[in-house]
Write an enzyme that holds these catalytic residues in place. Sequence first.
Site, PDB file in Angstrom:
ATOM      1  N   ARG A  25      -5.031  -2.422   8.788  1.00  0.00           N
ATOM      2  CA  ARG A  25      -6.234  -3.223   8.538  1.00  0.00           C
ATOM      3  C   ARG A  25      -5.922  -4.267   7.466  1.00  0.00           C
ATOM      4  NH1 ARG A  25      -8.215   2.175   6.945  1.00  0.00           N
ATOM      5  NH2 ARG A  25      -7.644   2.547   4.784  1.00  0.00           N
ATOM      6  N   LEU A  26      -6.827  -5.260   7.366  1.00  0.00           N
ATOM      7  CA  LEU A  26      -6.612  -6.348   6.397  1.00  0.00           C
ATOM      8  C   LEU A  26      -7.148  -6.015   5.019  1.00  0.00           C
ATOM      9  CD1 LEU A  26      -7.387  -9.629   8.391  1.00  0.00           C
ATOM     10  CD2 LEU A  26      -5.180  -8.850   7.541  1.00  0.00           C
ATOM     11  N   GLU A  38     -12.244  -4.755  -4.136  1.00  0.00           N
ATOM     12  CA  GLU A  38     -12.829  -3.424  -3.898  1.00  0.00           C
ATOM     13  C   GLU A  38     -12.143  -2.337  -4.740  1.00  0.00           C
ATOM     14  OE1 GLU A  38     -12.077  -5.599  -1.259  1.00  0.00           O
ATOM     15  OE2 GLU A  38     -14.208  -6.107  -1.228  1.00  0.00           O
ATOM     16  N   ASP A  89       0.839  -1.201   0.000  1.00  0.00           N
ATOM     17  CA  ASP A  89       0.000   0.000   0.000  1.00  0.00           C
ATOM     18  C   ASP A  89       0.880   1.260   0.000  1.00  0.00           C
ATOM     19  OD1 ASP A  89      -2.376   1.367  -0.008  1.00  0.00           O
ATOM     20  OD2 ASP A  89      -2.710   1.198   2.158  1.00  0.00           O
ATOM     21  N   GLU A 149       1.558 -13.572  12.106  1.00  0.00           N
ATOM     22  CA  GLU A 149       2.130 -12.425  12.823  1.00  0.00           C
ATOM     23  C   GLU A 149       2.009 -11.195  11.922  1.00  0.00           C
ATOM     24  OE1 GLU A 149       2.932 -12.736  15.894  1.00  0.00           O
ATOM     25  OE2 GLU A 149       2.878 -14.936  15.947  1.00  0.00           O
ATOM     26  N   HIS A 169       2.306   3.606  -8.937  1.00  0.00           N
ATOM     27  CA  HIS A 169       2.079   2.195  -9.267  1.00  0.00           C
ATOM     28  C   HIS A 169       3.257   1.653 -10.095  1.00  0.00           C
ATOM     29  CE1 HIS A 169      -1.773   2.446  -7.498  1.00  0.00           C
ATOM     30  NE2 HIS A 169      -2.364   3.113  -8.466  1.00  0.00           N
ATOM     31  N   GLY A 181      -0.041   5.595  -4.237  1.00  0.00           N
ATOM     32  CA  GLY A 181      -0.641   6.889  -4.562  1.00  0.00           C
ATOM     33  C   GLY A 181      -0.029   8.003  -3.730  1.00  0.00           C
ATOM     34  N   ARG A 182       0.102   7.740  -2.429  1.00  0.00           N
ATOM     35  CA  ARG A 182       0.681   8.771  -1.544  1.00  0.00           C
ATOM     36  C   ARG A 182       2.135   9.062  -1.902  1.00  0.00           C
ATOM     37  NH1 ARG A 182      -1.386   5.845   3.737  1.00  0.00           N
ATOM     38  NH2 ARG A 182      -2.087   4.377   2.133  1.00  0.00           N
ATOM     39  N   TRP A 183       2.852   8.031  -2.285  1.00  0.00           N
ATOM     40  CA  TRP A 183       4.267   8.208  -2.692  1.00  0.00           C
ATOM     41  C   TRP A 183       4.350   9.173  -3.874  1.00  0.00           C
ATOM     42  CZ3 TRP A 183       7.214   7.372  -7.068  1.00  0.00           C
ATOM     43  CH2 TRP A 183       8.598   7.304  -6.892  1.00  0.00           C
ATOM     44  N   ARG A 197     -12.192   2.489  -7.818  1.00  0.00           N
ATOM     45  CA  ARG A 197     -11.304   3.626  -8.162  1.00  0.00           C
ATOM     46  C   ARG A 197     -11.685   4.201  -9.512  1.00  0.00           C
ATOM     47  NH1 ARG A 197      -5.448   2.561  -5.572  1.00  0.00           N
ATOM     48  NH2 ARG A 197      -6.250   1.850  -3.569  1.00  0.00           N
ATOM     49  N   LEU A 232      11.342 -19.969  -5.131  1.00  0.00           N
ATOM     50  CA  LEU A 232      10.293 -19.189  -4.458  1.00  0.00           C
ATOM     51  C   LEU A 232       8.941 -19.368  -5.146  1.00  0.00           C
ATOM     52  CD1 LEU A 232       9.637 -16.843  -2.364  1.00  0.00           C
ATOM     53  CD2 LEU A 232       9.941 -15.295  -4.298  1.00  0.00           C
TER      54      LEU A 232
HETATM   55  C1  IPE Z   1      -5.365  -2.799  -0.245  1.00  0.00           C
HETATM   56  O1  IPE Z   1      -5.045  -1.456  -0.388  1.00  0.00           O
HETATM   57  C2  IPE Z   1      -5.370  -3.484  -1.574  1.00  0.00           C
HETATM   58  C3  IPE Z   1      -4.058  -3.650  -2.198  1.00  0.00           C
HETATM   59  C4  IPE Z   1      -2.913  -3.293  -1.701  1.00  0.00           C
HETATM   60  C5  IPE Z   1      -4.083  -4.317  -3.455  1.00  0.00           C
HETATM   61  P1  IPE Z   1      -6.172  -0.339  -0.500  1.00  0.00           P
HETATM   62  O2  IPE Z   1      -5.474   0.959  -0.601  1.00  0.00           O
HETATM   63  O3  IPE Z   1      -7.130  -0.676  -1.576  1.00  0.00           O
HETATM   64  O4  IPE Z   1      -6.919  -0.496   0.891  1.00  0.00           O
HETATM   65  P2  IPE Z   1      -7.845   0.525   1.695  1.00  0.00           P
HETATM   66  O5  IPE Z   1      -8.840   1.083   0.727  1.00  0.00           O
HETATM   67  O6  IPE Z   1      -6.945   1.597   2.235  1.00  0.00           O
HETATM   68  O7  IPE Z   1      -8.441  -0.298   2.775  1.00  0.00           O
HETATM   69  C1  IPE Z   2      -1.585   0.315  -3.383  1.00  0.00           C
HETATM   70  O1  IPE Z   2      -1.363   1.675  -3.360  1.00  0.00           O
HETATM   71  C2  IPE Z   2      -1.834  -0.211  -4.776  1.00  0.00           C
HETATM   72  C3  IPE Z   2      -3.191  -0.711  -5.005  1.00  0.00           C
HETATM   73  C4  IPE Z   2      -4.148  -0.764  -4.132  1.00  0.00           C
HETATM   74  C5  IPE Z   2      -3.478  -1.209  -6.325  1.00  0.00           C
HETATM   75  P1  IPE Z   2      -2.563   2.698  -3.310  1.00  0.00           P
HETATM   76  O2  IPE Z   2      -2.942   3.052  -4.696  1.00  0.00           O
HETATM   77  O3  IPE Z   2      -3.667   2.201  -2.453  1.00  0.00           O
HETATM   78  O4  IPE Z   2      -1.870   3.942  -2.612  1.00  0.00           O
HETATM   79  P2  IPE Z   2      -2.513   4.929  -1.558  1.00  0.00           P
HETATM   80  O5  IPE Z   2      -3.045   4.124  -0.428  1.00  0.00           O
HETATM   81  O6  IPE Z   2      -3.609   5.685  -2.272  1.00  0.00           O
HETATM   82  O7  IPE Z   2      -1.375   5.819  -1.159  1.00  0.00           O
HETATM   83 MG    MG Z   3      -4.123   2.395  -0.501  1.00  0.00          MG
END
Ligand code: IPE
Ligand code: IPE
Ligand code: MG
Length: 243
Positions: free
Chosen positions: A185-186, A61, A14, A198, A31, A17-19, A65, A125
Site C-alpha cells: 500500500r502507499l 499518521e 518499512d 513502477e 529504527h 519494528g518487525r526486524w 504511535r 544525488l
Molecule cells: C509508512 O509505514 C510510513 C513510513 C515508512 C515512514 P507505516 O508502517 O507507518 O505504514 P502502515 O501503518 O503500515 O500503513
Molecule cells: C518503518 O518501520 C519506520 C517508520 C514508519 C517510522 P515500522 O516502525 O513501521 O516497522 P513495522 O512496520 O512496525 O515493522
Molecule cells: Mg510499518
Amino acid sequence: MSSKSISHVSIIMDGNGRWANQKNMPRVHGHRQGIKSINKIVSACSVRQISQLTLFAFSSENWKRPEYEVQFLLKLFEDSINQYINDLDSNNVKIHFIGDLDIFGKKLLDNIKNAEQITKNNTGLKLNFALNYGGKWDIINAFNKMIDNNSSLQRKKISIDDFEKYLSLSADSPDLLIRTAGEQRLSNFMLWQHAYTELYFTDCLWPDFDEKELDMAIQHYQNTTRKYGSLSKENVLSKKNAK
Ligand code: IPE
Ligand code: IPE
Ligand code: MG
C-alpha cells in the site's frame, strides 16, 4: 548497469519494528538499524548514477504511535542529520526535506535548515526526506498555496501543470517506488507524484535492505514496459505489420 533510464527512486522504508521484534529487541533498535540502511542505499544510488532518491521517514499518521517511539524517532532524525551531514556533503549529496515541517521543535528544524543550506550547491544525488509527510496534506497544501498566489483564481481554470508546481517535488515523479516489509500500500505517500510510477514490493525488512536488494528492485524496473496509457513499441510495430 541500467539500460532503461532510472532517474528518481522513492522508498517506503518499512519493517523496522518487525526486524527488532524478530530479534527480541525493542522496536526502537530497528529504527536505529534502519539509519544504517539509509547510509548504504544513499551511497549505492550515487554509485548507480540515480539522480534523485526520496525516502519516507515519518508519515503524518505516525504521530498515532506511542509517545516514546515518536520522541525516539524525532531525536534519532535530529542526531542522524548532525552525524552524517559532513559525509553527505563531501559526497556531493544535495539534501531536501518535504512535509509539514513547522510542527517540529527548534533543534530538529535548525538541523533540517542547516543540512539544506550546507548542501544546497551540491550537484550529485538529490536526497529528499519526507518527514511529517502525507500525500493528502501535500495536495491540500498545494491548493492553499495556489489560492494565496492567485487572487483572481475564481475566474481561471487551473490546469494540471499549473497545480503541480505547488506540490512537493513538483513534477518530479519517481520512476520506481520500493516498499519493504511486505505491505502493498502507499500509506499516504506522494499520492499525486506516484500516479505512473513502477511499483516494487519486497518482503525484505528495511534494516536488511542492501545494495543487492536495490539491484533486484532496479532489475524489476528494467523488466517493466512504461506505456503511460499508450501502446508498447512492440505493439505499435505489430500493428504496422498487420496493415
Ligand atoms: C509508512 O509505514 C510510513 C513510513 C515508512 C515512514 P507505516 O508502517 O507507518 O505504514 P502502515 O501503518 O503500515 O500503513
Ligand atoms: C518503518 O518501520 C519506520 C517508520 C514508519 C517510522 P515500522 O516502525 O513501521 O516497522 P513495522 O512496520 O512496525 O515493522
Ligand atoms: Mg510499518
